[in-house]
Design a protein around this motif. Structure first.
Motif, PDB file in Angstrom:
ATOM      1  N   ALA A   1     -34.677  87.225   3.315  1.00  0.00           N
ATOM      2  CA  ALA A   1     -35.394  88.481   3.072  1.00  0.00           C
ATOM      3  C   ALA A   1     -34.476  89.655   3.354  1.00  0.00           C
ATOM      4  CB  ALA A   1     -36.636  88.559   3.950  1.00  0.00           C
ATOM      5  N   ARG A   2     -34.829  90.795   2.774  1.00  0.00           N
ATOM      6  CA  ARG A   2     -34.104  92.044   3.013  1.00  0.00           C
ATOM      7  C   ARG A   2     -35.024  92.997   3.754  1.00  0.00           C
ATOM      8  NH1 ARG A   2     -33.103  95.057  -1.510  1.00  0.00           N
ATOM      9  NH2 ARG A   2     -34.962  94.198  -2.454  1.00  0.00           N
ATOM     10  N   ILE A   3     -34.468  93.730   4.710  1.00  0.00           N
ATOM     11  CA  ILE A   3     -35.216  94.720   5.474  1.00  0.00           C
ATOM     12  C   ILE A   3     -34.494  96.050   5.338  1.00  0.00           C
ATOM     13  CG2 ILE A   3     -36.174  95.353   7.718  1.00  0.00           C
ATOM     14  CD1 ILE A   3     -37.175  92.614   6.659  1.00  0.00           C
ATOM     15  N   ASN A   4     -35.178  97.056   4.803  1.00  0.00           N
ATOM     16  CA  ASN A   4     -34.639  98.404   4.665  1.00  0.00           C
ATOM     17  C   ASN A   4     -35.694  99.400   5.127  1.00  0.00           C
ATOM     18  OD1 ASN A   4     -31.973  98.049   3.255  1.00  0.00           O
ATOM     19  ND2 ASN A   4     -33.289  96.946   1.833  1.00  0.00           N
ATOM     20  N   ALA A   5     -35.279 100.637   5.370  1.00  0.00           N
ATOM     21  CA  ALA A   5     -36.234 101.638   5.841  1.00  0.00           C
ATOM     22  C   ALA A   5     -35.967 102.984   5.182  1.00  0.00           C
ATOM     23  CB  ALA A   5     -36.158 101.782   7.352  1.00  0.00           C
ATOM     24  N   ILE A   6     -37.043 103.740   5.060  1.00  0.00           N
ATOM     25  CA  ILE A   6     -36.972 105.125   4.597  1.00  0.00           C
ATOM     26  C   ILE A   6     -37.452 105.990   5.745  1.00  0.00           C
ATOM     27  CG2 ILE A   6     -37.841 106.817   2.941  1.00  0.00           C
ATOM     28  CD1 ILE A   6     -38.398 104.391   1.058  1.00  0.00           C
ATOM     29  N   LEU A   7     -36.603 106.911   6.176  1.00  0.00           N
ATOM     30  CA  LEU A   7     -36.953 107.844   7.246  1.00  0.00           C
ATOM     31  C   LEU A   7     -37.452 109.120   6.589  1.00  0.00           C
ATOM     32  CD1 LEU A   7     -33.806 107.300   9.481  1.00  0.00           C
ATOM     33  CD2 LEU A   7     -36.024 106.141   9.619  1.00  0.00           C
ATOM     34  N   VAL A   8     -38.727 109.377   6.743  1.00  0.00           N
ATOM     35  CA  VAL A   8     -39.361 110.510   6.067  1.00  0.00           C
ATOM     36  C   VAL A   8     -39.358 111.719   7.001  1.00  0.00           C
ATOM     37  CG1 VAL A   8     -41.452 111.318   4.927  1.00  0.00           C
ATOM     38  CG2 VAL A   8     -40.815 108.903   4.785  1.00  0.00           C
ATOM     39  N   GLY A   9     -38.774 112.819   6.551  1.00  0.00           N
ATOM     40  CA  GLY A   9     -38.758 114.044   7.334  1.00  0.00           C
ATOM     41  C   GLY A   9     -40.017 114.861   7.118  1.00  0.00           C
TER      42      GLY A   9
END
Length: 95
Positions: free
Chosen positions: A57-65
């Motif tokens: 699996a792949r784990i990525n993130a989006i940091l929302v300002g």
């Protein structure tokens, strides 16, 4: 495999969220609201969680300002979902 977008609340334990989705490509959307230490812990955890989940699996993130445009968040999620060689990355949107 299609990546699943998961919205994290400020109280969510990122490791628990990933553990609850074994073998699933995840895009974690990290909204504002954590204190500085909690935010730093989330950011520091994405890479090791991606290593632990690989190669299944792949784990990525989006940091929302604050005040980030939802269209930009959706575009970032679409990019991460389509980028099959990308894992352990954090994309900042609106920061």
């Amino acid at each position: 495999m299609t990546a699943r977008r998961v919205e994290l609340t400020p109280d969510d334990d990122i490791a628990r969220v990933v553990a609850d989705h074994p073998g699933v490509d995840l895009i974690l959307v990290v909204r504002p609201g954590r204190d500085a230490l909690g935010q730093a812990l989330v950011e520091a955890t994405v890479g090791p969680l991606a290593v632990a989940a690989a190669p299944g699996a792949r784990i990525n993130a989006i940091l929302v300002g604050d005040g980030a445009d939802e269209t930009a968040v959706t575009a970032a999620a679409a990019y991460l979902a389509a980028a099959h060689a990308v894992t352990g990355q954090l994309l900042a949107v609106g920061t």
